[in-house]
Design an enzyme around this catalytic site. Structure first.
Site, PDB file in Angstrom:
ATOM      1  N   ARG A  12      18.209  -0.624 -25.909  1.00 14.96           N
ATOM      2  CA  ARG A  12      17.595  -0.170 -27.263  1.00 14.96           C
ATOM      3  C   ARG A  12      17.982   0.954 -27.420  1.00 14.96           C
ATOM      4  O   ARG A  12      18.952   1.640 -26.512  1.00 14.96           O
ATOM      5  CB  ARG A  12      16.348   0.027 -27.238  1.00 14.96           C
ATOM      6  CG  ARG A  12      15.524   0.606 -26.073  1.00 14.96           C
ATOM      7  CD  ARG A  12      13.949   0.752 -26.000  1.00 14.96           C
ATOM      8  NE  ARG A  12      13.480   1.101 -24.639  1.00 14.96           N
ATOM      9  CZ  ARG A  12      13.173   2.380 -24.485  1.00 14.96           C
ATOM     10  NH1 ARG A  12      12.945   3.204 -25.818  1.00 14.96           N
ATOM     11  NH2 ARG A  12      12.497   2.940 -23.543  1.00 14.96           N
ATOM     12  N   ASP A  58      15.890  -0.424 -11.801  1.00 17.77           N
ATOM     13  CA  ASP A  58      15.525   1.083 -12.051  1.00 17.77           C
ATOM     14  C   ASP A  58      16.648   1.880 -11.272  1.00 17.77           C
ATOM     15  O   ASP A  58      16.987   1.715 -10.078  1.00 17.77           O
ATOM     16  CB  ASP A  58      14.178   1.147 -11.420  1.00 17.77           C
ATOM     17  CG  ASP A  58      13.898   2.758 -11.326  1.00 17.77           C
ATOM     18  OD1 ASP A  58      14.580   3.643 -11.576  1.00 17.77           O
ATOM     19  OD2 ASP A  58      12.747   2.934 -10.886  1.00 17.77           O
ATOM     20  N   VAL A  59      17.431   2.579 -12.145  1.00 20.12           N
ATOM     21  CA  VAL A  59      18.750   3.473 -11.532  1.00 20.12           C
ATOM     22  C   VAL A  59      18.398   4.281 -10.745  1.00 20.12           C
ATOM     23  O   VAL A  59      19.245   4.767  -9.940  1.00 20.12           O
ATOM     24  CB  VAL A  59      19.308   3.827 -12.917  1.00 20.12           C
ATOM     25  CG1 VAL A  59      20.182   2.901 -13.765  1.00 20.12           C
ATOM     26  CG2 VAL A  59      18.622   4.821 -13.559  1.00 20.12           C
ATOM     27  N   ASN A  85      23.937   6.153 -19.219  1.00 21.31           N
ATOM     28  CA  ASN A  85      23.115   6.488 -20.210  1.00 21.31           C
ATOM     29  C   ASN A  85      21.611   6.719 -20.225  1.00 21.31           C
ATOM     30  O   ASN A  85      21.004   7.252 -21.031  1.00 21.31           O
ATOM     31  CB  ASN A  85      23.376   5.537 -21.486  1.00 21.31           C
ATOM     32  CG  ASN A  85      22.416   5.514 -22.687  1.00 21.31           C
ATOM     33  OD1 ASN A  85      22.610   6.565 -23.546  1.00 21.31           O
ATOM     34  ND2 ASN A  85      21.484   4.665 -22.510  1.00 21.31           N
ATOM     35  N   TYR A 156      15.732  18.529 -18.170  1.00 19.62           N
ATOM     36  CA  TYR A 156      16.642  17.542 -18.634  1.00 19.62           C
ATOM     37  C   TYR A 156      18.039  17.925 -18.716  1.00 19.62           C
ATOM     38  O   TYR A 156      19.014  17.489 -18.288  1.00 19.62           O
ATOM     39  CB  TYR A 156      16.373  17.099 -20.099  1.00 19.62           C
ATOM     40  CG  TYR A 156      17.438  16.110 -20.782  1.00 19.62           C
ATOM     41  CD1 TYR A 156      17.561  14.955 -20.281  1.00 19.62           C
ATOM     42  CD2 TYR A 156      18.323  16.401 -21.818  1.00 19.62           C
ATOM     43  CE1 TYR A 156      18.538  13.955 -20.606  1.00 19.62           C
ATOM     44  CE2 TYR A 156      19.207  15.644 -22.194  1.00 19.62           C
ATOM     45  CZ  TYR A 156      19.404  14.424 -21.530  1.00 19.62           C
ATOM     46  OH  TYR A 156      20.405  13.586 -22.297  1.00 19.62           O
ATOM     47  N   ALA A 159      21.946  19.050 -15.354  1.00 21.44           N
ATOM     48  CA  ALA A 159      22.255  17.499 -14.957  1.00 21.44           C
ATOM     49  C   ALA A 159      23.522  17.585 -14.473  1.00 21.44           C
ATOM     50  O   ALA A 159      24.090  17.861 -13.764  1.00 21.44           O
ATOM     51  CB  ALA A 159      21.515  16.587 -15.729  1.00 21.44           C
TER      52      ALA A 159
END
Length: 247
Positions: A12, A58-59, A85, A156, A159
């Site tokens: 999505r 699940d990465v 992503n 966030y 990273a």
């Protein structure tokens, strides 16, 4: 011979737009999802089951990632591009975002695991295939908040830039390019769903192109860097935000 792209978190939103963009360019597409199985399967049906497959993983879980990469190579014969992503449990919400003094390390760790550990796992798992091919593209998805933290999303934004550049230096000799695409606030994805019309209007009025960035704008840049067209670029952070931030 068709190329294969694996896009994490692509059932999505921006990930799905990236998947469609690569598919239109002739790529075989591996759609990774965490919870949105129905949307992932609908996207496979849209692209065509002979050219797309959906894999739940699940990465953050290396065993699941390794199995996903093995399934992708078994079906399509190669893995040429990885797009990191996936975004785990995060929304861009300046009202709800806690200031640094109120953050916990657990909230920091959750995002590091979702954005950085996820990219680490998927890229490392894909490396043997890319190194054997002596070619590959890794594209990490970032944000223009790296350059202009108008809201301090500490957990966030801590990273992927260093990860991208260090990998690019190390993997270049194997013919592997590593880059980042950093979008502006996108109109509209799940991550930006709580953004008010006033904020989008402000961005539109203060951006040189006088438009808010759309997922398709970012997807086209990802395709460029994730295909043969971008072979001359590595260690770059390409900002797609209509000129709002200037490198």
């Amino acid at each position: 011979m068709s190329k294969t792209v694996l896009i994490t978190g692509s059932s999505r939103g921006l990930g799905a737009k990236i998947a469609r963009t690569f598919a239109k360019d002739g790529f075989q597409v591996v759609i990774n999802y965490y919870q949105s199985r129905k949307k992932a399967e609908e996207l496979v049906a849209e692209i065509g089951p002979d050219r797309a497959m959906a894999i739940q993983a699940d990465v953050r879980n290396r065993a699941e990632v390794d199995q996903m990469v093995q399934q992708a190579v078994a079906k399509f014969g190669s893995l040429d591009t990885v797009v990191n992503n996936a975004l785990i449990n995060f929304k861009f919400d300046p009202v709800a975002q806690k200031p640094f003094k109120d953050l916990t390390w657990d909230s920091y760790q959750e995002q590091i695991d979702g954005t950085l550990k996820g990219a680490f796992n998927v890229t490392q798992s894909a490396l043997p295939q890319m190194m054997a091919q002596k070619a590959g593209q890794v594209v990490n998805i970032g944000t223009n908040l790296f350059q202009n933290p108008v809201v301090a999303y500490h957990e966030y934004t801590t990273a992927k830039i260093g990860f991208t550049r260090n990998l690019a230096v190390e993997l270049g000799e194997f013919g592997i390019n590593v880059n980042m695409v950093s979008g502006g606030l996108l109109q509209t994805t799940d991550a930006s769903a709580v953004t008010t019309p006033e904020v989008f209007d402000y961005i539109k009025q203060t951006t040189p192109l006088r438009k808010v960035t759309e997922p398709s704008d970012v997807a086209k840049a990802v395709l460029f860097l994730g295909s043969a067209q971008g072979r001359g670029l590595t260690a770059q952070n390409v900002t797609v935000d209509g000129g709002l931030t200037m490198n």
